[in-house]
Design a protein around this motif. Structure first.
Motif, short mmCIF file in Angstrom:
data_model
loop_
_atom_site.label_atom_id
_atom_site.label_comp_id
_atom_site.label_asym_id
_atom_site.label_seq_id
_atom_site.Cartn_x
_atom_site.Cartn_y
_atom_site.Cartn_z
N VAL A 285 0.86 -1.17 0.00
CA VAL A 285 0.00 0.00 0.00
C VAL A 285 0.91 1.23 0.00
N HIS A 286 0.52 2.25 -0.78
CA HIS A 286 1.35 3.44 -0.96
C HIS A 286 0.56 4.69 -0.61
N GLU A 287 1.19 5.56 0.17
CA GLU A 287 0.57 6.81 0.60
C GLU A 287 1.33 7.98 -0.03
N SER A 314 -10.05 7.46 -1.82
CA SER A 314 -9.23 6.91 -0.73
C SER A 314 -7.87 7.57 -0.64
N HIS A 315 -7.30 7.94 -1.81
CA HIS A 315 -5.95 8.51 -1.88
C HIS A 315 -4.90 7.57 -1.32
N LEU A 316 -5.18 6.29 -1.41
CA LEU A 316 -4.22 5.23 -1.11
C LEU A 316 -4.12 4.35 -2.36
N ARG A 359 -8.60 7.14 5.70
CA ARG A 359 -8.75 7.72 4.37
C ARG A 359 -10.11 7.31 3.82
N PHE A 383 -4.17 1.41 8.02
CA PHE A 383 -4.88 2.33 7.14
C PHE A 383 -6.34 1.89 7.07
N THR A 385 -9.89 2.45 5.43
CA THR A 385 -10.36 3.06 4.19
C THR A 385 -11.62 2.36 3.71
#
Length: 401
Positions: A285-287, A314-316, A359, A383, A385
């Motif tokens: 997973v990338h933030e 979500s912006h993830l 998120r 995280f 979401t």
């Protein structure tokens, strides 16, 4: 004890405690000394080179808090140098809103001569004193109103403006037209008097609206973050150079170079949100960093790095493989769970502390932490979401080095 001796001896002390002991030092100009001590303490964090320079005078607290840090000032110097080369001229520059002079002290190094303009007589005296100590001998200090001076200034390679972002009541403004001076109103004169103009604006400002307001003259938008916090919005205006608008999302960790930089041309990239199966099985997973969050360039980011969004809001982002150079933080997904009590109990077994982020999730961090009964901290990252199908999930992860 003289005032100068007091400042040197007590500059690492708590200024509130020093203020209470003022009667012990009748020969010390205490208000001035406390300003200098507080200024030095802020500079030690924001401007270490200035703090290490003997004799530098610091302004009152507000100017110190509002001034640029060394990393962001260095970024503007690099940008000024690139644009001076681009327009084929590195002659003169003028900073029309000089303030404490941090940005000026950096950007002026890109030009043969430079003029600092500031309407505060106190700040002008301080800057006139400091510039030689900082080794800047190509600079002229002018105490004048920015708008009045602009009407008389000769053509420059670069004009720099940092409009005041507070109204007459001290409230912060978020619209370009509400800043002082009004850049929109000054636009024709700025373009006439410079080969390019650099604007430093609040990160809270809507950059899309600012670009529209400046009537097609913006060539570059730079969104600059330091240590994960969005600090500045820079716009470069020019009619000398005709080019497609580019947006630069920079996250700075040092004064010399951004730790991550993502550049894109605004446009539409059709990215389809992940399916439930994909979300459940992805390994990473990338933030995105704060600059990208501010830019809102999530489709462009997904297209550039081959990652998939958990959902539109979500912006993830997810991937099956590590993503080299992703502009933000990456994590290894160890477990994924719904909010089902049984699943939660099993997935969270053995986790007493975790860093939680939400998120596009119905609960706040505080509410979720209370429900999960997990303390803050540790090396686990959760995280929370919502998927494209509307399912609430927790992605239990650890940082990917």
């Amino acid at each position: 004890m003289t005032t100068a001796e007091f400042i040197r001896e007590y500059r690492e002390r708590d200024i509130r405690q020093l203020a209470l002991q003022a009667n012990r030092f009748p020969d010390v100009d205490m208000p001035y000394a406390l300003d200098q001590i507080q200024g030095w303490q802020i500079a030690r964090r924001k401007l270490p080179k200035w703090a290490a320079c003997d004799g530098v005078i610091f302004p009152p607290h507000l100017s110190m808090e509002q001034c640029s840090s060394e990393p962001t000032a260095q970024y503007k110097l690099n940008l000024a140098m690139e644009w001076a080369e681009r327009v084929g001229h590195a002659g003169r520059m003028t900073d029309l809103t000089g303030g404490f002079g941090v940005d000026f002290s950096f950007t002026s190094c890109a030009f043969t001569s430079a003029t600092y303009v500031e309407r505060s007589e106190q700040l002008c005296h301080i800057v006139e004193h400091n510039l030689p100590l900082l080794g800047l001998n190509n600079a002229t200090v002018v105490c004048a109103d920015a708008v009045e001076y602009l009407s008389t200034v000769e053509p420059q390679t670069m004009l720099f403006l940092d409009p005041a972002r507070r109204d007459e009541h001290g409230a912060k403004t978020v619209m370009l037209a509400d800043c002082t001076p009004d850049v929109v109103q000054l636009l024709p004169k700025l373009l006439e008097k410079s080969r390019f103009t650099m604007l430093k604006l609040s990160p809270m400002l809507d950059w899309h609206k600012a670009v529209d307001d400046l009537q097609g003259t913006v060539r570059e938008v730079h969104i600059v973050s330091v240590g994960g916090e969005c600090k500045e919005l820079l716009l470069v205006l020019s009619t000398v150079v005709e080019s497609e608008l580019k947006v630069y999302c920079a996250d700075l960790s040092t004064a010399s170079a951004p730790s991550s930089l993502f550049v894109y041309t605004p446009g539409s990239s059709a990215i389809v949100a992940n399916s439930k199966l994909k979300t459940q099985n992805s390994k990473f997973v990338h933030e995105p960093n704060a600059s990208i969050m501010k830019a809102g360039c999530f489709d462009e980011l997904a297209a550039a790095y081959g990652v998939s969004p958990v959902s539109r809001n979500s912006h993830l982002f997810l991937s099956d493989e590590p993503v080299e150079g992703f502009p933000g933080r990456s994590f290894v997904v160890e477990r994924v769970t719904t909010m089902n009590k049984g699943e939660l109990r099993k997935a969270l077994a053995g986790i007493e502390k975790a860093n939680i982020a939400t998120r596009n999730f119905p609960l706040s961090v505080a509410e979720l932490r209370k429900r999960l009964k997990i303390k803050d901290g540790g090396d686990v990252y959760i995280f929370a979401t919502t998927t494209a199908e509307g399912e609430h999930l927790l992605l239990i992860s650890r940082k990917y080095s």
